[in-house]
Write a protein that holds these residues in place. Structure first.
Motif, PDB file in Angstrom:
ATOM      1  N   VAL A  13      -0.740  -2.975   2.451  1.00 25.42           N
ATOM      2  CA  VAL A  13       0.051  -4.120   2.910  1.00 25.42           C
ATOM      3  C   VAL A  13       1.483  -3.655   3.149  1.00 25.42           C
ATOM      4  O   VAL A  13       2.098  -3.058   2.265  1.00 25.42           O
ATOM      5  CB  VAL A  13       0.059  -5.280   1.888  1.00 25.42           C
ATOM      6  CG1 VAL A  13       0.828  -6.469   2.456  1.00 25.42           C
ATOM      7  CG2 VAL A  13      -1.353  -5.680   1.509  1.00 25.42           C
ATOM      8  N   SER A  14       1.982  -3.928   4.333  1.00 26.25           N
ATOM      9  CA  SER A  14       3.375  -3.645   4.663  1.00 26.25           C
ATOM     10  C   SER A  14       4.194  -4.916   4.546  1.00 26.25           C
ATOM     11  O   SER A  14       3.691  -6.021   4.787  1.00 26.25           O
ATOM     12  CB  SER A  14       3.476  -3.107   6.096  1.00 26.25           C
ATOM     13  OG  SER A  14       4.806  -3.151   6.559  1.00 26.25           O
TER      14      SER A  14
ATOM     15  N   VAL B 194      -1.966  -0.318  -1.806  1.00 25.78           N
ATOM     16  CA  VAL B 194      -0.569   0.067  -1.613  1.00 25.78           C
ATOM     17  C   VAL B 194       0.154  -1.130  -1.012  1.00 25.78           C
ATOM     18  O   VAL B 194      -0.338  -1.756  -0.059  1.00 25.78           O
ATOM     19  CB  VAL B 194      -0.438   1.280  -0.670  1.00 25.78           C
ATOM     20  CG1 VAL B 194       1.031   1.535  -0.307  1.00 25.78           C
ATOM     21  CG2 VAL B 194      -1.039   2.520  -1.307  1.00 25.78           C
ATOM     22  N   ALA B 195       1.307  -1.470  -1.573  1.00 25.46           N
ATOM     23  CA  ALA B 195       2.136  -2.561  -1.051  1.00 25.46           C
ATOM     24  C   ALA B 195       3.556  -2.030  -0.930  1.00 25.46           C
ATOM     25  O   ALA B 195       4.186  -1.704  -1.936  1.00 25.46           O
ATOM     26  CB  ALA B 195       2.088  -3.775  -1.979  1.00 25.46           C
ATOM     27  N   SER B 196       4.047  -1.931   0.299  1.00 25.50           N
ATOM     28  CA  SER B 196       5.285  -1.194   0.538  1.00 25.50           C
ATOM     29  C   SER B 196       6.206  -1.917   1.506  1.00 25.50           C
ATOM     30  O   SER B 196       5.759  -2.690   2.353  1.00 25.50           O
ATOM     31  CB  SER B 196       4.938   0.191   1.109  1.00 25.50           C
ATOM     32  OG  SER B 196       6.070   0.863   1.591  1.00 25.50           O
TER      33      SER B 196
ATOM     34  N   ASP C 252       3.441   0.806  -5.215  1.00 28.40           N
ATOM     35  CA  ASP C 252       4.489   0.992  -4.222  1.00 28.40           C
ATOM     36  C   ASP C 252       4.291   2.400  -3.652  1.00 28.40           C
ATOM     37  O   ASP C 252       3.621   3.241  -4.261  1.00 28.40           O
ATOM     38  CB  ASP C 252       5.857   0.865  -4.899  1.00 28.40           C
ATOM     39  CG  ASP C 252       6.993   1.238  -3.977  1.00 28.40           C
ATOM     40  OD1 ASP C 252       7.131   0.618  -2.909  1.00 28.40           O
ATOM     41  OD2 ASP C 252       7.742   2.180  -4.323  1.00 28.40           O
ATOM     42  N   LEU C 253       4.867   2.668  -2.486  1.00 25.22           N
ATOM     43  CA  LEU C 253       4.663   3.969  -1.844  1.00 25.22           C
ATOM     44  C   LEU C 253       5.855   4.902  -2.046  1.00 25.22           C
ATOM     45  O   LEU C 253       5.779   5.911  -2.733  1.00 25.22           O
ATOM     46  CB  LEU C 253       4.393   3.774  -0.355  1.00 25.22           C
ATOM     47  CG  LEU C 253       4.164   5.055   0.453  1.00 25.22           C
ATOM     48  CD1 LEU C 253       2.886   5.764   0.015  1.00 25.22           C
ATOM     49  CD2 LEU C 253       4.131   4.743   1.945  1.00 25.22           C
ATOM     50  N   ASP C 254       6.966   4.537  -1.448  1.00 27.30           N
ATOM     51  CA  ASP C 254       8.123   5.432  -1.385  1.00 27.30           C
ATOM     52  C   ASP C 254       8.815   5.560  -2.735  1.00 27.30           C
ATOM     53  O   ASP C 254       9.239   4.567  -3.331  1.00 27.30           O
ATOM     54  CB  ASP C 254       9.123   4.911  -0.344  1.00 27.30           C
ATOM     55  CG  ASP C 254       8.478   4.766   1.029  1.00 27.30           C
ATOM     56  OD1 ASP C 254       7.986   5.779   1.544  1.00 27.30           O
ATOM     57  OD2 ASP C 254       8.450   3.643   1.566  1.00 27.30           O
TER      58      ASP C 254
END
Length: 228
Positions: A137-138, A111-113, A12-14
Motif C-alpha cells: 500500500v502506497s 508493506v505500507a509506505s 514500513d519500507l524506507d
C-alpha cells in the motif's frame, strides 16, 4: 494460522526494511540544487524522514519559496529517486531474516509506505523482498499520509486482518503515531537516533533505541511470541 496466532505484520519500507534514505537525500539535494537551493544538508533531510514525498515537496515549496509547482517538484524527485533506487538500495540483513522467518511461519505480511507505488515495487523487486511481501500500500492510494492511520488501516483491510491483530514495524515518529492511531502495536526502530525520545515512540510496544544496530530478527520474533 501461523505459530503467532492471528498476528499480521505490516512493514514500513524506507529506513525500516531498506536503507533508502541516502537515495532520498541525494534525489532531494539534486532537485533543490536545480532550483537554487545549494546548501541542503543531511541534517536538513532528517527533518523529512517518515513523511510522504508529496508532503516533503509541499513543505519545500513553502520553506524555500520555490517557484515550481508541487506536481513538478514531485515528478522530478520521484524520477531521480527511482534512478537511484533501482540500482543502489540495500535491504537490512536482520530485517531480511525477520521477513523470511515470518513468511516461513505463514504470518500475513504487508508493506505500507509513504513512497510511490512505483518506487515501492522497484525496491522490493530489486532487493528480492517481493518474494515474501506481495501486499503493498502506497500513501498515494489513501486520503491521508502518516501520521494519519490510513495507510496501515488499508494494509490491514487488504490482509483481511483486524487492526488489533496487526503489528507495525517502523523507523520514524510519524509512522509510530500512525500505527498508534490505527489501533495497532508497533515495533519501533528509530532511523534517527536523536529522535528516540520523541513522544510518538513512547506508544511503541517494543522500542529499540539503537535502531538497526540493535535490531535482530530473533528479538522481534520473540517479542511477537510473548505478546500475541
Amino acid at each position: 494460522m501461523s505459530g503467532l496466532g492471528s498476528t499480521s505484520v505490516i512493514f514500513d519500507l524506507d529506513g525500516t526494511l531498506v536503507d533508502s534514505e541516502p537515495n532520498y537525500y541525494e534525489a532531494g539535494r539534486q532537485v533543490l540544487a536545480e532550483h537554487g537551493v545549494t546548501d541542503f544538508t543531511w541534517s536538513d533531510h532528517e527533518r523529512y524522514v517518515g513523511i510522504s514525498t508529496l508532503e516533503t515537496v509541499t513543505l519545500w515549496k513553502r520553506e524555500y519559496g520555490l517557484r515550481a509547482s508541487v506536481d513538478e517538484l514531485l515528478a522530478a524527485k520521484n524520477r531521480r529517486y527511482l534512478d537511484l533506487a533501482r540500482t543502489s538500495t540495500r535491504a537490512y540483513p536482520e530485517m531480511r531474516k525477520f521477513v523470511e522467518l515470518l513468511a516461513t511461519e505463514g504470518v500475513p505480511l504487508a508493506v505500507a509506505s509513504g513512497s510511490s507505488l512505483e518506487a515501492i515495487t522497484a525496491i522490493l523487486s530489486g532487493t528480492g523482498l517481493d518474494a515474501h511481501l506481495r501486499t503493498v500500500v502506497s500513501a498515494d492510494e489513501v486520503d491521508r499520509g502518516k501520521p494519519a492511520p490510513d495507510v496501515f488501516l488499508e494494509a490491514a483491510r487488504r490482509l483481511g486482518a483486524t487492526p488489533a491483530d496487526c503489528v507495525v514495524v517502523e523507523d520514524a515518529a510519524p509512522g509510530a503515531a500512525s500505527a498508534h492511531a490505527a489501533g495497532m502495536r508497533c515495533i519501533a526502530i528509530p532511523y534517527v537516533a536523536t529522535q528516540a525520545d520523541a513522544p510518538e515512540f513512547a506508544t511503541a510496544g517494543l522500542l529499540l533505541r539503537g535502531g538497526q544496530e540493535e535490531f535482530t530478527a530473533r528479538t522481534a520474533y520473540d517479542w511477537l511470541r510473548r505478546t500475541r
